[in-house]
Write an enzyme that holds these catalytic residues in place. Structure first.
Site, PDB file in Angstrom:
ATOM      1  CE  LYS A  76      -3.840   2.093   2.611  1.00  0.00           C
ATOM      2  NZ  LYS A  76      -4.724   1.986   3.790  1.00  0.00           N
ATOM      3  CB  SER A 151      -8.074   3.983   3.024  1.00  0.00           C
ATOM      4  OG  SER A 151      -7.224   3.284   3.919  1.00  0.00           O
ATOM      5  CB  SER A 175      -8.504   1.225   5.902  1.00  0.00           C
ATOM      6  OG  SER A 175      -9.183   2.458   5.893  1.00  0.00           O
TER       7      SER A 175
END
Lengths: 484, 95
Positions: A76, A151, A175
């Site tokens: 990420k 997210s 997330s």
């Protein structure tokens, strides 16, 4: 090759069915072929990936292979990678090349994993749909009209579409788990303090936690074996031995006591999602687990409490972005105040600005007791709910999200509606507990996630319980149409 | 609590954010809606409840006072917007 799990890839590399270089090329080709549609990556550096792969092949040939040696893993874009752009999904960091590696990134490097790329995400991890990214929305591979969740939306979409075998994510209010649910993959948020936060760009420091996003629970166990552990450089890292998470996967779930919080099955839950979750829970009963209703009476306070604590911590953390030492700086500042305000206003997107302002307001003189202190007290109540529940049950189960993936643009007008996407995940972060989302069927042709919450540091049990379900179901092996 | 334009301007200043005149009504609406959500907290009885600042009951770790990091000024300043002779440059603060 691309539908293989990490466990199967390890087998293939060990038996010389393919090399890491061949494997990495195959995944890079898939990214090239499909990511124009999905937008799940912000940065892919093929040269770095192929160099990692060749190094890994040498390591394997020399007989020094470790668990993830030669396996492409996406990070990420919130994890700092030395020498490779780390944007956190923000214009603020569009030019940011981290001067050091996050501990998590370093750990993957140390075992010889291949850095497949940096995945798209909501800006500074603030969002539940991956629509707040400066680099554009990510599409859900199950239906490109739908959001992947957020997210960690890029990580979830890339794993679901089999563009990488696995990715990392971070979870502040859901997330990892919510995008895992919406994209039909497995996502584990470990206990707060289990995985180092060093070099993981901070959003809300008392809530943030990194974890694996994979096809299967077995793969998540292999990933967590690498990610978990004490880190001197993270002041809230927990110094506690790390078990081998793969060693207990085959334990029986006979006699497992499952609690179903009545608050997770009431108003606000889409009935089709509720039905799928109930069917999944029936599977556990067939395997000999027992089910009882429990209550987490302060559940309805979780979202309001979170939207004080997270913005307050974010307003403090994001004050470091001032246009002086790194990140975006406005052109021709006329004085220092202009430098600060214009750099920040140009660099941050709308949702980030909203949260910074809410936080600044909640912490401002005269409002502290009414907002921040009150929220901290409710946080205690929410945590106590879980403590009492775990006196009666081993794990808690329920839906990960109240609905399946919604359409792109559907909830961007009203921030509060978007916030309610996380009603079942947020309390877990407030308490600091581990939680996992695993694929549990479909509703309206879109994936449904089953959330399993465990007591502190019981990641091994969550992975075991998830793995046992994945042995009797095949939802986790379904691949979205067009990506088979 | 409903916020008006003046409140938003004040908060934006605290947060060191510049706001355009045209953005103020939008922010006032959005922030007011979020605060409305947040104010649902008022219904919770928190008398005699200890505030929880952190999920884990732990004390701050201490370590030996030893040098563990090397000076990497040049390395870190490579990514700075403007530096000169090892210093970060900002607009003139003192006349």
């Amino acid at each position: 090759m691309h539908t293989k799990t990490i466990a199967e890839i390890i087998e293939g590399l060990r038996n010389k069915q393919f090399s890491s270089e061949e494997l990495t090329k195959a995944y890079l080709d898939r990214i090239k072929q499909h990511d124009k549609t999905l937008n799940s990556f912000i940065t892919v550096d093929a040269d770095v990936a192929l160099k990692n792969a060749r190094d890994a092949d040498k390591k394997i040939a020399d007989g020094n292979a470790e668990s993830l040696t030669g396996i492409p893993i996406a990070q990420k874009d919130i994890f700092c990678t030395q020498g490779i752009k780390t944007t956190c999904g923000s214009k603020m960091l569009d030019n940011f090349i981290a001067p050091y590696n996050a501990t998590t990134v370093q750990k993957f490097n140390d075992v010889g994993a291949v850095l497949a790329g940096k995945t798209n995400m909501d800006e500074f991890a603030m969002g539940s749909s991956n629509e707040t990214s400066f680099y554009g929305a990510v599409k859900n591979p199950w239906d490109t009209n739908a959001v992947p969740g957020g997210s960690s939306g890029g990580s979830a979409a890339s794993v679901a579409a089999r563009l990488v075998p696995a990715a990392t994510g971070t979870d502040t209010g859901g997330s990892i788990r919510q995008p895992a649910a919406l994209c039909g993959i497995t996502g584990l948020k470990p206990t707060y303090g289990r995985v180092s936060r060093y070099g993981m760009i901070a959003f809300a420091s008392s809530l943030d936690q990194g974890g694996p996003m994979t096809q299967t629970a077995e793969d998540a166990a292999i990933m967590l074996n690498v990610m978990a552990g004490f880190d001197q450089r993270d002041s809230t890292s927990v110094n506690k031995p790390v078990p081998d998470y793969t060693s207990t996967l085959e334990d029986s779930v006979k006699g497992l006591k499952i609690g179903l919080p009545k608050e997770y099955f009431g108003e606000g839950l889409d009935p089709a999602v509720g039905d799928a979750v109930q069917v999944a829970i029936k599977e556990y009963e067939k395997m000999g687990a027992t089910v009882q209703e429990i209550s987490l009476p302060n559940t309805h306070f979780a979202v309001p409490t979170y939207y004080v604590i997270a913005p307050a911590e974010c307003s403090s953390n994001l004050s470091r972005f001032d246009g002086v030492r790194f990140g975006h700086r406005c052109d021709n500042p006329k004085d220092l105040m202009d430098l600060y305000t214009r750099s920040r206003s140009e660099g941050f997107g709308e949702e980030v600005k909203r949260r910074i302002m809410i936080g600044a307001y909640a912490l401002s003189a005269g409002y502290y007791d009414a907002y921040y202190l009150k929220a901290q007290k409710i946080r205690q109540l929410i945590s106590n709910d879980f403590k009492q529940a775990f006196e009666k049950v081993d794990v808690i189960m329920g839906p990960t999200a109240p609905d399946v993936a919604f359409n792109i643009g559907e909830r961007t007008e009203d921030p509060v509606t978007m916030y309610l996407s996380d009603i079942y995940t947020i309390a877990v972060n407030l308490a600091g507990l581990p939680g996992i989302s695993i694929p549990a069927g479909f509703a309206k042709d879109r994936p449904v996630g089953l959330q399993i919450i465990g007591n502190y540091f019981e990641e091994a049990r969550l992975l075991n319980v998830s793995h046992q379900y994945q042995k009797v179901t095949d939802w986790h092996r379904r691949v979205p149409k067009g990506f088979e | 609590m409903a916020l008006d334009r003046t409140d938003v301007e004040k908060i934006a200043h605290l947060a060191r954010l510049a706001t355009e005149e045209s953005e103020l009504p939008g922010y006032a609406d959005d922030l007011s809606n979020i605060l409305k959500l947040v104010e649902q907290m008022d219904a919770a009885d928190t008398a005699n409840v200890e505030p929880m600042a952190h999920p884990l009951d732990m004390a701050q770790r201490l370590r030996e006072d030893e040098v563990t990091e090397e000076n990497q000024r040049e390395h870190f300043q490579n990514i700075a917007p403007q530096v000169e002779s090892g210093l970060y440059l900002v607009p003139k603060v003192i006349e």
